[in-house]
Design a protein around this motif. Structure first.
Motif, PDB file in Angstrom:
ATOM      1  N   GLN A   1     102.064 -60.816  58.091  1.00 25.40           N
ATOM      2  CA  GLN A   1     101.463 -61.312  56.861  1.00 25.40           C
ATOM      3  C   GLN A   1     100.435 -60.310  56.311  1.00 25.40           C
ATOM      4  O   GLN A   1     100.380 -60.046  55.111  1.00 25.40           O
ATOM      5  N   TYR A   2      99.664 -59.775  57.222  1.00 28.09           N
ATOM      6  CA  TYR A   2      98.663 -58.769  56.811  1.00 28.09           C
ATOM      7  C   TYR A   2      99.335 -57.565  56.149  1.00 28.09           C
ATOM      8  O   TYR A   2      98.886 -57.070  55.111  1.00 28.09           O
ATOM      9  N   VAL A   3     100.431 -57.158  56.748  1.00 28.16           N
ATOM     10  CA  VAL A   3     101.162 -56.006  56.189  1.00 28.16           C
ATOM     11  C   VAL A   3     101.630 -56.331  54.771  1.00 28.16           C
ATOM     12  O   VAL A   3     101.459 -55.526  53.836  1.00 28.16           O
ATOM     13  N   ASP A   4     102.209 -57.518  54.601  1.00 32.77           N
ATOM     14  CA  ASP A   4     102.697 -57.902  53.273  1.00 32.77           C
ATOM     15  C   ASP A   4     101.573 -57.943  52.233  1.00 32.77           C
ATOM     16  O   ASP A   4     101.814 -57.738  51.046  1.00 32.77           O
ATOM     17  N   GLN A   5     100.364 -58.201  52.715  1.00 32.61           N
ATOM     18  CA  GLN A   5      99.253 -58.324  51.768  1.00 32.61           C
ATOM     19  C   GLN A   5      98.595 -56.974  51.458  1.00 32.61           C
ATOM     20  O   GLN A   5      97.697 -56.895  50.635  1.00 32.61           O
ATOM     21  N   ASN A   6      99.063 -55.923  52.129  1.00 40.26           N
ATOM     22  CA  ASN A   6      98.420 -54.615  51.933  1.00 40.26           C
ATOM     23  C   ASN A   6      99.370 -53.544  51.426  1.00 40.26           C
ATOM     24  O   ASN A   6      99.121 -52.345  51.573  1.00 40.26           O
ATOM     25  N   VAL A   7     100.450 -54.002  50.804  1.00 40.09           N
ATOM     26  CA  VAL A   7     101.497 -53.070  50.341  1.00 40.09           C
ATOM     27  C   VAL A   7     100.937 -51.980  49.437  1.00 40.09           C
ATOM     28  O   VAL A   7     101.230 -50.789  49.613  1.00 40.09           O
ATOM     29  N   GLU A   8     100.100 -52.363  48.476  1.00 44.95           N
ATOM     30  CA  GLU A   8      99.598 -51.366  47.531  1.00 44.95           C
ATOM     31  C   GLU A   8      98.759 -50.306  48.233  1.00 44.95           C
ATOM     32  O   GLU A   8      98.816 -49.120  47.905  1.00 44.95           O
TER      33      GLU A   8
ATOM     34  N   ILE B   1     107.615 -50.800  54.325  1.00 43.01           N
ATOM     35  CA  ILE B   1     106.809 -51.976  54.678  1.00 43.01           C
ATOM     36  C   ILE B   1     107.373 -52.684  55.921  1.00 43.01           C
ATOM     37  O   ILE B   1     106.642 -52.983  56.878  1.00 43.01           O
ATOM     38  N   GLU B   2     108.707 -52.914  55.933  1.00 41.76           N
ATOM     39  CA  GLU B   2     109.296 -53.548  57.119  1.00 41.76           C
ATOM     40  C   GLU B   2     109.192 -52.600  58.317  1.00 41.76           C
ATOM     41  O   GLU B   2     109.114 -53.039  59.460  1.00 41.76           O
ATOM     42  N   GLY B   3     109.186 -51.306  58.030  1.00 43.72           N
ATOM     43  CA  GLY B   3     109.035 -50.308  59.089  1.00 43.72           C
ATOM     44  C   GLY B   3     107.684 -50.419  59.785  1.00 43.72           C
ATOM     45  O   GLY B   3     107.573 -50.255  61.005  1.00 43.72           O
ATOM     46  N   ILE B   4     106.652 -50.718  59.016  1.00 42.20           N
ATOM     47  CA  ILE B   4     105.321 -50.918  59.612  1.00 42.20           C
ATOM     48  C   ILE B   4     105.385 -52.106  60.574  1.00 42.20           C
ATOM     49  O   ILE B   4     104.901 -52.051  61.714  1.00 42.20           O
ATOM     50  N   LYS B   5     106.038 -53.173  60.112  1.00 44.22           N
ATOM     51  CA  LYS B   5     106.189 -54.364  60.972  1.00 44.22           C
ATOM     52  C   LYS B   5     107.025 -54.037  62.211  1.00 44.22           C
ATOM     53  O   LYS B   5     106.721 -54.475  63.320  1.00 44.22           O
TER      54      LYS B   5
END
Lengths: 525, 525
Positions: free
Chosen positions: B58-65, B507-511
Motif C-alpha cells: 500500500q505504501y508503494v502504491d501511495q508513493n508512485v510519483e 512499481i510492482e517490481g518494488i513490491k
C-alpha cells in the motif's frame, strides 16, 4: 611609376579613396576590411596592367597578415553543407562573401535554389552568390567558380588543433576549408583588390559563381546555371571559365589541370527491424542488416582495387599511345607519395605511370563507411535496425553516369537475389560526369605563362582523380574553355584531418591569379 | 495493525521520526528525499515482516510519483561509461547513489578501482559503491548487485524524446537507463525504504555492490571483488546473491532467470595510411583498409546467422532431452516477437523452441559497426586511414572465452593470410563466460513465491541471451547461489532507442523486491 615604388607612396597617391589601409603591421587583430568598401567612383587614371604586375606582387607581399586574417575569419564559419545543423552557417558564409565581393566593387546577388531533403526533412538550400565586376566590351570576360562550403570536421577525428580555427604552424595554415576551397576563393578577392590598390584597372571583366553545396553534390546548382543564369544571358559575354578547387600533383611543382574524374556515389540501405536491438536479447533470432550489408559491400572491389561490378570497365576510353607518352614526363615520385601517407605498400607495383593512370584515367571504387551502425569508441553491443552503406566510384571518360548507375544497380540486385535475405534493400545514387579539355588551348597557354612568371618553372599539364561536377555544367552552360588553376599543394589533405594550405601557396597563389587575369586580358577578344 | 491501515495513520504512529514524508500528492516537483535521512536511532518496536507486506504494498502504491521523480533524477545524469567525456557524470552518478543508500541507513564506501586506457588516454575509472545494511547473525544476508552506468544515446539516433530526460507516455517511462539498470537499482532502495516506512525491520541483512562500468565490460570490478572484497571477508556472511539487470521474456508474464550467455567482443583493426584520404585524389592508388575490413567481417557469419568460425560450435553443451522439454512450456509467441521489432521474417522457420534455443543456449555473432569510417548522413568521400570493426559472439555453456578467442584469432589470421593485403591488421578481445544455475534451488523457489504473490502467476524459469559477466564473478567470489530477478519487460529496448520501463513493472517490481526479501528472510539460516 617605378616597379619598386613603395606601398606607402601608393597610399599617398590614392589617399582620397583609401581611408582604411590593410597592412601587415596594424591589421593583425582587427577584422580585415578592404580599402574599397567606401567608394568606387572618380578613380584616378589607371596604369596599364603590364606595368602594374610588379606593384601588385609587392603589394601582396606587404599584406600577408591581412590575407591570413581574412582566411581565419572565413574558416571560423563552419559551413558544413552535409549537416543540417550547419545550414545557418552555410547561409552566413555566403552572406559574408557577398559583402567581401561588394567591397571590391562587384555587383552581387544571392540566388535562391530551393530545398533539399536532408535527414528526412525539407531543408532550404543555401543561396548561390552570383557577382559581376566590369562590363568593358573591349575586355575578355572570365567566369570564376568557387565554393564556400566544407567537409565535416571534428577535433576528435585526429586534428592537432581545432578544425575551424585557422592556426599557423611551420609555414602552413591549418583549418577546415583552408585549401578546399576558402583559400582559393579569397585568392581571387585579394588579386582584384591588389589591382585596384596599386591603381591599375582590371585587365578583364569578371563574373562569379560561388556556391555553398559543393561538398554535397552541388545540389540545386545545375538547375540555377542551366535553367536560370544561361537563359538570362549570364554566360553570353563569358569568354573563359576558371575554377580553382584542386591541387598540385606534388608539393613543389605547379600544374594546370585539364581533366577530372567524375563520381557516382551510392547509398545502399538495408533494414531488418524498426529499431536497434540488443545483441544479447535478439542475437541469433534476427536476420541482421549489418551482415547483409557487409556481404554486398564485400562484392564491390577486390584487395587490389579492381572493381568487381560486371562490365564496369567496358566503356573506359582506350589508352592511346599519345596519351601514354604524356605520363612519362610528369614529375611524380611514388616513394615520396607512399611516405606522405605512410602506406605500407602501393598497388600497381608502385610504377609511376600506372599510379598516375589509376588516379586520373581509370575508375576506382572506395568504401566510405556505414551510417546507422556503432561508430564510437568502446564496445556497444547493438544490432543496428537499419544501416546505409556508402561507397562511390570515380568515373572516367567515356563512362556515362546513367550507364554506371545502371551497372551498379543491376549488379547489386543480382547479388542481393543471390543472398536470399528476407530483409529490405534499396540503393540510390548521385553522380557527376568526368571532364577533359585540350591542354593546348590558348587559355591553358595563358595560364601556363602566368604560372611560369610566379614559380619560374613550366607547370605540368595534369589531370586529377577528384570530381568537380560543376566543371562540366559550366562547360555546357558557357560553351567556352574551362580551366582548373590550382592554388594548393598535393599534400594539403582536403577532406582529411589537418587540412592546410601552405602560406607560400596562398600568397604566391594570389600573385598567380593576378598574373592569370593579366595573361587572359592579353588574349585576343 | 490491520493490513488495511492507511498510510496517513502510519504517519501519525511514527511521526516523531518522519519529519518529511514522501507522498504522491505533495512531492511531484521537489527532489525526492527519503524520510530516513534524519535518524535511524530509537525506532519503535517493529512489526513482523509477514504482517508488514500488505502495508508495504500500500505504501508503494501511495508513493508512485516520488519513485518516478527519483528515477527522473537518476536518468538525468548521463553516466555513459564508454565515453571519456561522460566520466565525470559516472562519478557523479555513483556519488548520488551513495547518498541515497546512506539515507536508507546503509554504511557505504566508494572503492577506487584504478585507471583504464580510453581513447588513447589513461582515464580514472569511476569508483564502485559498496554498502552494508544490517548485521543480524540470525538473518540471511543477500548481496545485491546493480549498475549505474548506461549505453550511449543521442536524440538524433531516433529517440522520440530527449534520452536523458525521463518522460512518461502511455504508462511507460522513457529514458536511457530507465530499465537498464537505474530503475531496478532504485527498486531496491524503494523496497528497503518501504519496510522502514511501515515500521517493519528488514527480514534480511543486505550488502550492495553498485558499479558504473557494466556497459564497458565492468572494467576493474573483477579485481575489486576477487582481490579486495573477497580477501577482506565481504562475502563471508553472504548467503545469496541477487542481480536485477535483465527482463521478462515477453511483456506480460514474469520470469526468473537461471542462465545467461557470455560474450566475446572483438576489435578488428586495419590500417592503410596514417590519415584519412580524399577518395578522388587517392582512390585507385592505395590498398584501402575498409575493403580489407569488410572482407574479413563478411567471413564471420552467414545470412541465417550461422557462425563461420572453424570449430566454434564444437564445445557447445549438447542438448539433452530433459532440457528440450523445458522449452515446450515457455510462454513465447514468435509472431508477437516478430511484430514487436517489425522484422520481415524470423530465422529458424520462426519455430518457438528453436528461437528460444538460439537466444539462450546457442552462440550468436553480431556485427556492430565500424569505428573510424564515415558514419554521418550525407556523402563524405573519404578513404578512412584506420578502421576498427566491432563484432561479438554471445557464448554459451560449455564454451570457454579463452578457447573462443583462440578460435576467432586463428580464423581471422587465416583469412587475413588468404587476403594477402599489405596493410596492418590486429585483433583484440574482451570476454566473459556464460552462466547457469539450478532453477530448483530453494533461493529460486523463494523468488518464485515472491513473484507469484505480486503477479498472481507462476513465473517462467528462463534463460537469457544477454551477458552479465559479473554474475559469474559473484558466483565465484561468494560461492553461493546467484539469482537474476528481472524488473522490466521484454520490450523495454535496453541498449536501443526509446528505452523504457513500464510504470507497472517499476512499481510492482518494488513490491516484488520487498516480497523477495521477505521470502529469503524465511529460508533456513
Amino acid at each position: 611609376m617605378s616597379p619598386l615604388i613603395k606601398t606607402s607612396t601608393l597610399r599617398v597617391l590614392f589617399s582620397s579613396r583609401l581611408p582604411v589601409l590593410a597592412s601587415s603591421s596594424n591589421n593583425k587583430f582587427r577584422p580585415f576590411c578592404y580599402p574599397y568598401s567606401v567608394s568606387h567612383k572618380a578613380e584616378p587614371k589607371k596604369m596599364a596592367a603590364e606595368r602594374a604586375l610588379p606593384q601588385i606582387f609587392q603589394y601582396v607581399d606587404q599584406n600577408v597578415e591581412s590575407y591570413k586574417n581574412l582566411l581565419k575569419e572565413a574558416v571560423a564559419i563552419p559551413s558544413v553543407s552535409s549537416d543540417a545543423k550547419h545550414r545557418d552557417d552555410c547561409v552566413r558564409m555566403v552572406e559574408w562573401m557577398k559583402e567581401k565581393l561588394k567591397e571590391v566593387g562587384a555587383t552581387t546577388e544571392l540566388r535562391d535554389i530551393g530545398f533539399q531533403t536532408l535527414e528526412g526533412k525539407q531543408v532550404k538550400l543555401p543561396p548561390v552568390l552570383v557577382g559581376v565586376l566590369g562590363n568593358d566590351t573591349n575586355k575578355n570576360t572570365i567566369c570564376i567558380y568557387g565554393h564556400l562550403d566544407v567537409q565535416p570536421a571534428l577535433k576528435s577525428d585526429g586534428w592537432a588543433s581545432e578544425p575551424f580555427e585557422l592556426v599557423e604552424r611551420d609555414g602552413k595554415l591549418f583549418g577546415r576549408g583552408s585549401t578546399d576551397d576558402k583559400g582559393p576563393v579569397l585568392g581571387w578577392l585579394h588579386a582584384i583588390n591588389a589591382y585596384k590598390n596599386v591603381g591599375s584597372e582590371l585587365p578583364v571583366n569578371l563574373k562569379f559563381v560561388f556556391e555553398c553545396m559543393e561538398e554535397s553534390s552541388s545540389q540545386g546548382l545545375d538547375e540555377l546555371l542551366m535553367e536560370k543564369l544561361k537563359p538570362e544571358g549570364f554566360f553570353d559575354t563569358v569568354d573563359y571559365v576558371c575554377i580553382s578547387d584542386n591541387y598540385w600533383l606534388g608539393t613543389t611543382k605547379p600544374c594546370i589541370t585539364y581533366g577530372l574524374r567524375g563520381i557516382s556515389y551510392y547509398f545502399l540501405e538495408i533494414e531488418c527491424a524498426k529499431m536497434d536491438l540488443h545483441s544479447g536479447v535478439f542475437g541469433g533470432t534476427v536476420h541482421e542488416a549489418m551482415s547483409d550489408l557487409i556481404y554486398l559491400m564485400d562484392k564491390l572491389v577486390d584487395k587490389d582495387g579492381k572493381i568487381l561490378i560486371t562490365d564496369i570497365y567496358k566503356s573506359v576510353a582506350p589508352l592511346l599511345e599519345t596519351e601514354k607518352q604524356l605520363y612519362n614526363t610528369i614529375d611524380f615520385d611514388p616513394e615520396a607519395y607512399r611516405k606522405s601517407i605512410d602506406a605500407y605498400k602501393l598497388p600497381h607495383n608502385a610504377v609511376k605511370e600506372q599510379l598516375l593512370m589509376h588516379r586520373w584515367r581509370y575508375p576506382s571504387l572506395s568504401l566510405h563507411g556505414i551510417e546507422g551502425a556503432h561508430y564510437q569508441t568502446g564496445a556497444k553491443t547493438v544490432i543496428p535496425g537499419k544501416v546505409v552503406g556508402k561507397f562511390s566510384i570515380r568515373i572516367v571518360p567515356n563512362q556515362e553516369p546513367e550507364e554506371v548507375e545502371k551497372l551498379v544497380f543491376d549488379y547489386i540486385n543480382k547479388k542481393w537475389a543471390e543472398r536470399g535475405s528476407p530483409n529490405k534493400m534499396s540503393i540510390s545514387a548521385q553522380s557527376g560526369r568526368a571532364w577533359t579539355e585540350d591542354p593546348d588551348h590558348p587559355h591553358y597557354q595563358a595560364a601556363a605563362r602566368a604560372t611560369k612568371l610566379i614559380y619560374q618553372t613550366e607547370p605540368d599539364m595534369s589531370r586529377e582523380g577528384g570530381s568537380i561536377p560543376v566543371t562540366i555544367t559550366l562547360q555546357e552552360a558557357s560553351g567556352k574553355n574551362v580551366l582548373l588553376l590550382p592554388m594548393g599543394a598535393g599534400d594539403d589533405m582536403a577532406h582529411s584531418q589537418n587540412e592546410k594550405i601552405n602560406v607560400r601557396n596562398y600568397i604566391e597563389g594570389i600573385k598567380l591569379f593576378a598574373a592569370y587575369l593579366y595573361e587572359v586580358g592579353k588574349l585576343p577578344k
